[in-house]
Enzyme design. Structure first.
Site, PDB file in Angstrom:
ATOM      1  N   ASP A  35       0.812  -1.215   0.000  1.00 47.96           N
ATOM      2  CA  ASP A  35       0.000   0.000   0.000  1.00 47.96           C
ATOM      3  C   ASP A  35       0.848   1.268   0.000  1.00 47.96           C
ATOM      4  O   ASP A  35       0.495   2.263  -0.624  1.00 47.96           O
ATOM      5  CB  ASP A  35      -0.918   0.009   1.233  1.00 47.96           C
ATOM      6  N   TYR A  38       1.855   2.220  -3.456  1.00 53.66           N
ATOM      7  CA  TYR A  38       0.694   2.734  -4.184  1.00 53.66           C
ATOM      8  C   TYR A  38       0.363   4.155  -3.713  1.00 53.66           C
ATOM      9  O   TYR A  38       0.090   5.045  -4.525  1.00 53.66           O
ATOM     10  CB  TYR A  38      -0.496   1.807  -3.951  1.00 53.66           C
ATOM     11  N   GLU A 115     -11.588   7.372  15.201  1.00 52.75           N
ATOM     12  CA  GLU A 115     -11.840   5.945  15.007  1.00 52.75           C
ATOM     13  C   GLU A 115     -10.589   5.275  14.451  1.00 52.75           C
ATOM     14  O   GLU A 115      -9.814   5.904  13.737  1.00 52.75           O
ATOM     15  CB  GLU A 115     -12.992   5.728  14.001  1.00 52.75           C
ATOM     16  N   LYS A 117      -8.579   3.206  11.781  1.00 49.15           N
ATOM     17  CA  LYS A 117      -8.750   3.015  10.334  1.00 49.15           C
ATOM     18  C   LYS A 117      -8.479   1.544  10.026  1.00 49.15           C
ATOM     19  O   LYS A 117      -7.335   1.104   9.951  1.00 49.15           O
ATOM     20  CB  LYS A 117      -7.812   3.915   9.542  1.00 49.15           C
ATOM     21  N   ASP A 119      -8.021  -1.973   8.222  1.00 49.78           N
ATOM     22  CA  ASP A 119      -7.343  -2.330   6.979  1.00 49.78           C
ATOM     23  C   ASP A 119      -8.027  -3.555   6.387  1.00 49.78           C
ATOM     24  O   ASP A 119      -7.570  -4.684   6.519  1.00 49.78           O
ATOM     25  CB  ASP A 119      -5.868  -2.613   7.260  1.00 49.78           C
ATOM     26  N   ARG A 138     -17.227  -0.986  -2.517  1.00 45.19           N
ATOM     27  CA  ARG A 138     -17.049   0.408  -2.903  1.00 45.19           C
ATOM     28  C   ARG A 138     -16.984   0.567  -4.420  1.00 45.19           C
ATOM     29  O   ARG A 138     -17.549   1.488  -4.987  1.00 45.19           O
ATOM     30  CB  ARG A 138     -15.756   0.960  -2.283  1.00 45.19           C
ATOM     31  N   GLU A 175     -16.353  -1.766   7.249  1.00 45.09           N
ATOM     32  CA  GLU A 175     -15.152  -2.435   6.748  1.00 45.09           C
ATOM     33  C   GLU A 175     -15.222  -3.909   7.123  1.00 45.09           C
ATOM     34  O   GLU A 175     -15.461  -4.261   8.281  1.00 45.09           O
ATOM     35  CB  GLU A 175     -13.903  -1.809   7.371  1.00 45.09           C
ATOM     36  N   TYR A 227     -18.996   2.193  10.451  1.00 44.73           N
ATOM     37  CA  TYR A 227     -18.468   3.498  10.861  1.00 44.73           C
ATOM     38  C   TYR A 227     -19.153   4.690  10.198  1.00 44.73           C
ATOM     39  O   TYR A 227     -18.764   5.833  10.438  1.00 44.73           O
ATOM     40  CB  TYR A 227     -16.968   3.580  10.593  1.00 44.73           C
ATOM     41  N   LYS A 318      -2.351   8.329   8.812  1.00 52.07           N
ATOM     42  CA  LYS A 318      -1.790   7.011   8.557  1.00 52.07           C
ATOM     43  C   LYS A 318      -0.627   6.706   9.506  1.00 52.07           C
ATOM     44  O   LYS A 318       0.157   7.580   9.857  1.00 52.07           O
ATOM     45  CB  LYS A 318      -1.302   6.915   7.105  1.00 52.07           C
ATOM     46  N   CYS A 412      27.705 -26.489   6.274  1.00 48.98           N
ATOM     47  CA  CYS A 412      27.313 -25.547   7.322  1.00 48.98           C
ATOM     48  C   CYS A 412      28.230 -24.328   7.310  1.00 48.98           C
ATOM     49  O   CYS A 412      29.458 -24.478   7.332  1.00 48.98           O
ATOM     50  CB  CYS A 412      27.381 -26.246   8.675  1.00 48.98           C
ATOM     51  N   CYS A 415      30.404 -24.616  10.851  1.00 51.91           N
ATOM     52  CA  CYS A 415      31.391 -25.663  11.147  1.00 51.91           C
ATOM     53  C   CYS A 415      31.857 -26.445   9.937  1.00 51.91           C
ATOM     54  O   CYS A 415      32.777 -27.255  10.042  1.00 51.91           O
ATOM     55  CB  CYS A 415      30.836 -26.620  12.195  1.00 51.91           C
ATOM     56  N   CYS A 430      22.264 -28.634   9.676  1.00 49.09           N
ATOM     57  CA  CYS A 430      23.671 -28.995   9.804  1.00 49.09           C
ATOM     58  C   CYS A 430      23.750 -30.354  10.487  1.00 49.09           C
ATOM     59  O   CYS A 430      23.043 -30.614  11.456  1.00 49.09           O
ATOM     60  CB  CYS A 430      24.403 -27.938  10.620  1.00 49.09           C
ATOM     61  N   CYS A 436      29.349 -28.511  15.948  1.00 45.69           N
ATOM     62  CA  CYS A 436      28.976 -27.179  15.462  1.00 45.69           C
ATOM     63  C   CYS A 436      28.838 -26.186  16.619  1.00 45.69           C
ATOM     64  O   CYS A 436      28.096 -26.422  17.580  1.00 45.69           O
ATOM     65  CB  CYS A 436      27.672 -27.250  14.680  1.00 45.69           C
TER      66      CYS A 436
END
Length: 674
Positions: A35, A38, A115, A117, A119, A138, A175, A227, A318, A412, A415, A430, A436
């Site tokens: 996001d 964007y 409130e 927000k 997601d 929407r 939401e 909301y 945000k 590894c 070792c 390993c 080791c």
């Protein structure tokens, strides 16, 4: 090229890129970028258009709220458009917004409804005479998708309003979200079945809501929070004089409203709320990406009005982005205390989730292969609160020509021992367990434990001290300690030191089965160690055994045989064993043990999924106490698979091999009978 044409070219490129990402997110449910990326594109385009109004066109993404409705669903026209919100990214922007609102209203102080927000995916639900009539997404803000049948499956969406005083026509906006726990469970099932996982809970919610079969939506753990109002008979003012008051009415009618909502005063109140919610963010059961401030009084909202597609009376503040795009510079492998190799991404530093991130986990090679990660890629990095940053995905469209695959190291990095990746396991490991350095403390603690060499008085904290002070590097060094060295350690007096030396001396006389178990070979528990000792009779024969010979041992399958063979083929491990024998560790030979008379002796079980009555570790211990062997993979030698909630692919493997699958109830009955 003129400056004007440069700007026009950038505008065209921005619009094309934003439209592409809208299509990927809204139509394909498969976003390429996080996001934050964007938002930056939209912010840049909006800034250019604000500076050059002549470049604004009706089809610009800034003039739209979302994307075209999906053709697979019917279209719904919103009588009251579903608007977007302007964004604020810093305290100064919130203070400037509050100043503009006060200036327009001509007042000294404004009350805001604040409130979280959420997601998720925005939804509009129409109730007529109290009954749910229609639900729509929407879409582009004017026209959305009819998802009524899918929304009816969301349990927190009431099909009928409660009470009697609601208007005949009531459209509510909210939401739909997928809680984090549900998202993780969904991805766990997808990984187990080899299906595509989802990048984040918001994408999961959007994809779930757009399932063409409502039965699929019903199986996904979606929730809703309301909301705002849309269309309302008699107007919003008929329900109350403030936004907060209207939300209380919605709550009275059975519509879920966030319990985190609050009414605050002025910019200071808004910023205080932002800080409080930010502190609680990581502990919430669902994702939020900021908070929203709305002028609380409806008459003031009406006076402020709208600009373009956004109200002047509301703004979103945000949080720092939890996802960002950066370059994967390299991948290094870290060795954990159990020998598992974890790939770690070395990144071009990027600010994400409130901190600069330069390293992130890639989990294991399965995840790298599933996500198609290459060194040099542009990758999506996710950091939520205090969660360890992870590489969530790859922006394939930006892969450079010189990107190269991630290769699991053959040896590894600590070792030099061989690295193996057993079939059916996600982790590579390993094989230098005794040698080791990364596994040193765990190897010593296991070696000295009661069921292994039984060195009384050698607890975890003392092992930590011995290693950190350089007195013990490998398990054989224990037998070269003296009381003077021990007495120099913290909380070790003379008597304690002498007691430990005596316990070490006593442990030199043991059994072959205990010694094999003490070596810490992966998947070799006490029962398997007894079987190996009883079958081969001498350590030399066991160490020389090939895989075919190991498979002849009762209850030893291909996975265990591979682990045992690999362990004894490592020169480092053999050197430590030779030094242990030189330190006079011994047992009576030949050691052919009597058949185990435990109730579940000779049986082999595999655990998968989550048990409600106990942890997987406790379940394993309970089975082993009854003489059973517990392995990590299903084979034809498996007696049964015990499956809890959300079992993985092991259940499918059991079905393909005709191996019985026991429920948790069956498992508890098995323990009771034992």
């Amino acid at each position: 090229m003129t400056a004007g044409s440069d700007i026009e070219t950038e505008v065209r490129q921005l619009r094309d890129e934003i439209r592409h990402h809208n299509y990927r997110y809204y139509v394909l449910d498969d976003p390429e970028v996080p996001d934050a990326e964007y938002d930056r594109l939209m912010h840049r385009l909006a800034a250019i258009e604000a500076e050059h109004p002549a470049l604004v066109s009706l089809d610009s993404p800034t003039q739209r709220v979302g994307a075209e409705p999906l053709a697979a669903f019917g279209e719904v026209r919103h009588n009251v458009p579903m608007l977007s919100l302007g964004n604020a990214f810093g305290d100064d922007e919130v203070e400037a917004y509050d100043a503009r609102v006060r200036d327009r209203l001509g007042v000294d102080k404004v009350e805001y409804a604040a409130e979280p927000k959420l997601d998720g995916v925005a939804i509009s639900i129409l109730y007529r005479r109290g009954l749910l009539e229609r639900a729509a997404t929407r879409g582009d803000g004017v026209t959305g998708e009819d998802v009524t049948q899918n929304v009816r499956t969301v349990k927190s969406v009431p099909l009928r309003l409660q009470g009697v005083d609601y208007p005949d026509v009531l459209e509510v906006r909210g939401e739909i979200v997928m809680p984090r726990a549900g998202f993780e469970a969904f991805n766990a099932r997808a990984r187990a079945s080899g299906e595509k996982t989802l990048v984040n809970p918001r994408n999961a919610a959007a994809g779930s809501l757009r399932q063409l079969d409502p039965r699929l939506t019903a199986r996904r753990p979606l929730e809703v929070f309301f909301y705002a109002l849309g269309e309302c008979e008699g107007g919003a003012e008929a329900l109350g004089a403030t936004h907060a008051g209207i939300l209380e009415r919605l709550r009275d009618w059975g519509l879920r409203v966030s319990h985190l909502n609050a009414v605050v005063s002025g910019a200071a109140g808004c910023l205080g709320y932002y800080g409080e919610i930010g502190d609680r963010r990581a502990g919430l059961p669902y994702d939020i990406d900021g908070v929203v401030y709305k002028v609380n009084r409806l008459d003031q909202q009406k006076a402020l009005g709208f600009v373009s597609r956004a109200p002047r009376w509301a703004i979103a503040h945000k949080f720092p982005a939890e996802e960002e795009v950066t370059t994967l510079l390299d991948v290094e492998f870290q060795v954990g205390r159990t020998g598992a190799l974890t790939p770690v991404a070395r990144l071009k530093p990027v600010f994400v989730g409130g901190a600069t991130v330069s390293n992130a986990t890639l989990h294991n090679m399965d995840e790298i292969e599933r996500k198609g990660v290459h060194i040099g890629d542009q990758v999506i990095v996710r950091r939520a609160g205090d969660v360890i940053p992870e590489v969530a995905g790859v922006v394939l469209a930006r892969r450079p020509a010189d990107a190269r695959p991630v290769i699991l190291p053959a040896s590894c990095p600590v070792c030099g021992s061989d690295v193996i990746r057993p079939e059916g396991e996600a982790a590579a490991r390993c094989t230098g367990g005794l040698y080791c350095a990364a596994q040193r403390k765990e190897a010593i603690k296991h070696f000295a434990s009661r069921r292994a060499m039984d060195v009384e008085g050698l607890g975890d904290k003392l092992v930590d001290q011995l290693v950190e002070c350089g007195l013990v590097e490998h398990v054989d060094d224990l037998y070269r300690l003296d009381a003077d060295q021990l007495e120099s350690l913290e909380r070790m007096g003379r008597k304690s030191s002498e007691n430990l030396i005596e316990a070490l001396e006593k442990s030199r006389q043991t059994t072959m089965a205990r010694f094999i178990f003490a070596l810490g070979v992966r998947e070799v528990g006490e029962a398997t160690a007894r079987s190996l000792a009883g079958y081969f009779g001498s350590l030399e024969k066991l160490m020389a055994a090939e895989v075919d010979a190991l498979l002849e041992v009762p209850d030893v399958g291909p996975v265990v045989a591979g682990h045992v063979h690999a362990f004894f083929r490592q020169p480092h491990n053999r050197e430590v064993i030779e030094r242990l024998l030189a330190a006079r560790i011994h047992w009576d030979e030949p050691e052919i043990e009597a058949p185990d008379e435990s109730p579940l002796a000779g049986r082999s079980y595999v655990l998968t999924g989550t048990l409600s009555a106990m942890t997987r570790q406790d379940a394993k211990a309970a089975l082993q106490a009854l003489g059973a062997k517990v392995t990590g993979s299903v084979s034809t030698k498996t007696t049964a698979v015990i499956a809890g909630d959300n079992p993985g692919s092991k259940v499918d493997k059991a079905a393909s091999l005709d191996v019985p699958v026991l429920s948790e109830q069956n498992f508890m009955q098995l323990l009771e009978q034992g």
